[in-house]
Structures are given as C-alpha cells and as structure tokens.
Design a protein around this motif. Structure first.
Motif, PDB file in Angstrom:
ATOM      1  N   GLU A 128      43.384  34.163  42.691  1.00  0.00           N
ATOM      2  CA  GLU A 128      42.605  34.594  43.856  1.00  0.00           C
ATOM      3  C   GLU A 128      41.880  35.905  43.566  1.00  0.00           C
ATOM      4  O   GLU A 128      40.727  36.099  43.971  1.00  0.00           O
ATOM      5  N   GLN A 131      38.870  35.281  41.237  1.00  0.00           N
ATOM      6  CA  GLN A 131      37.772  34.658  41.970  1.00  0.00           C
ATOM      7  C   GLN A 131      37.082  35.660  42.888  1.00  0.00           C
ATOM      8  O   GLN A 131      35.853  35.696  42.981  1.00  0.00           O
ATOM      9  N   GLN A 132      37.870  36.479  43.557  1.00  0.00           N
ATOM     10  CA  GLN A 132      37.308  37.471  44.478  1.00  0.00           C
ATOM     11  C   GLN A 132      36.364  38.425  43.754  1.00  0.00           C
ATOM     12  O   GLN A 132      35.297  38.775  44.259  1.00  0.00           O
ATOM     13  N   GLN A 134      34.916  37.800  40.894  1.00  0.00           N
ATOM     14  CA  GLN A 134      33.943  37.033  40.109  1.00  0.00           C
ATOM     15  C   GLN A 134      34.066  37.282  38.606  1.00  0.00           C
ATOM     16  O   GLN A 134      33.096  37.602  37.919  1.00  0.00           O
ATOM     17  N   ASN A 139      37.259  31.643  37.291  1.00  0.00           N
ATOM     18  CA  ASN A 139      36.880  31.240  38.648  1.00  0.00           C
ATOM     19  C   ASN A 139      37.469  29.905  39.089  1.00  0.00           C
ATOM     20  O   ASN A 139      36.930  29.246  39.972  1.00  0.00           O
ATOM     21  N   SER A 140      38.576  29.491  38.474  1.00  0.00           N
ATOM     22  CA  SER A 140      39.220  28.246  38.892  1.00  0.00           C
ATOM     23  C   SER A 140      40.701  28.312  38.529  1.00  0.00           C
ATOM     24  O   SER A 140      41.095  29.078  37.644  1.00  0.00           O
TER      25      SER A 140
END
Length: 219
Positions: A128, A131-132, A134, A139-140
């Motif tokens: 998380e 992803q936050q 970037q 990102n997965s």
C-alpha cells in the motif's frame, strides 16, 4: 521554496548523457530544476508532504508545480550536473539495492519472530505504501512479492528509483519495524544486514546514510 503554476515556468527536455532518454528540465527565473516526483491531482496532500520534507527537513531547493491534472516536485540543479549524472546513477543503484536488502531483512525477521500472519500483514502494508508513493516496479501485489524474493544485487532487476524513493522507504521501514517489534533493535547495526554487498558498495551506502537525516533512524 515555491508553489508555482504552469504559466510561471518553462519546461524543456535535454538528452541524458549516458542513457537513451530525455530529461525534463523546468526553468524559472534563470534557475533550472529537475523532475523528482509526480503525483495525481487527487494526491495534493502527499505531494505537499514530500515537498515540505525536501525543503523544510532536508534543506533542498525545490519547487512544487501545480497543474490541473497533476502535481510535480522539481529539485534545483545545474545543467552541468546532468552530465555528471552517470556516477550518481551508479550510486543510486547501490542505495536502492541496500534498501531492498533492508526491506527483505525486516520481512524475514517479522516472519521468523512474529509468524507468517504478521509477515503477510507487513507485506500488505508495504504494498500500500509503494502504491501510494508511486514507486516504479512497486505498483501491484505481485511487484511487492518480487521485491521481497528477488536478488537485489542483480543490476538487471534493480528498480529505477530516485533518491526520494529510497529515503521515504527507509523512513517507512523504520516506522513499521518499530510498530511490529516495539523497539528499534532491527535498525542497527545496518552493515551486518548488508553482508551480501561488496565492501565498496556497503561503504558507499553507509557513508550516504550517515550524511543524511536517516542516520538518526538507521546506524
């Protein structure tokens, strides 16, 4: 430094001296800035938080560019610095590899001492976070699994992270490690967790670490 609008600046591209890519350069009042990070329009607070981290806490000369579809952070640079970038790219690769080693070490410690359930929760939280903020190649859920399982010293697998990615991840690892273990014993001595690196690589990372604000967290 400043929050600027698109009409306040000029943006151009120059050829990177050692890689087949264009480097975006922002021009403002006779000064040049290089792109550090990009955020979606909905991530205004995250963009401002990182911008303040650079300007207030780390003393970097940065501008925050506000556009309708995005926010971006740019760091002041002299154009001749771009042409000396090959060495700094090599250094950054070493910092990235060391950070992934520390990530993997913390993950294994959590799994060994706290169990598989806590390790899975840690993996989810790291995912998380990546992803936050970037992170390239983060990102997965599968990308996070790859980071935890990869050989971080394989140059072909090293993510193309910037220094702010390394800094923010090390800060988050320290925060999470302290939350899971209730202490910071996991954060030192760092060099013991980097035994897979060469002496030169380890020394390079430790020197960078000691010169940064992270030295208060990792030592």
């Amino acid at each position: 430094m400043f929050i600027l609008k698109r009409q306040d600046v000029e943006i151009s591209n120059i050829q990177h001296p050692s890689r087949d890519q264009q480097v975006p350069i922002l021009h403002y009042q006779g000064q040049t800035f290089r792109l550090i990070s990009v955020f979606k329009a909905s991530q205004e607070e995250e963009a401002k938080t990182l911008w303040r981290e650079f300007t207030d806490n780390r003393g970097k000369a940065c501008v925050l560019l506000e556009e309708p579809e995005r926010f971006s952070i740019w760091g002041k640079v002299r154009l001749e610095q771009i042409h000396g970038d090959a060495e700094s790219h090599t250094n950054l690769s070493t910092y990235t590899q060391a950070t992934i080693l520390l990530l993997q070490s913390l993950y294994m410690d959590i799994e060994d001492f706290l169990g598989a359930r806590q390790a899975a929760l840690f993996q989810k939280e790291i995912g998380e976070f990546l992803q936050q903020w970037q992170f390239p190649q983060g990102n997965s859920p599968q990308a996070v699994k790859n980071l935890l399982a990869m050989n971080p010293l394989d140059e072909a697998l090293t993510p193309n992270w910037q220094e702010h990615h390394v800094v923010t991840l090390l800060q988050e690892l320290h925060r999470l490690g302290k939350a899971y273990f209730g202490n910071t014993n996991f954060a030192n001595p760092v060099k013991d967790k980097l035994q897979d690196m060469t002496d030169a690589e380890r020394s390079l990372f430790m020197a960078w670490l000691h010169q940064s604000t992270l030295s208060k967290l990792w030592h």
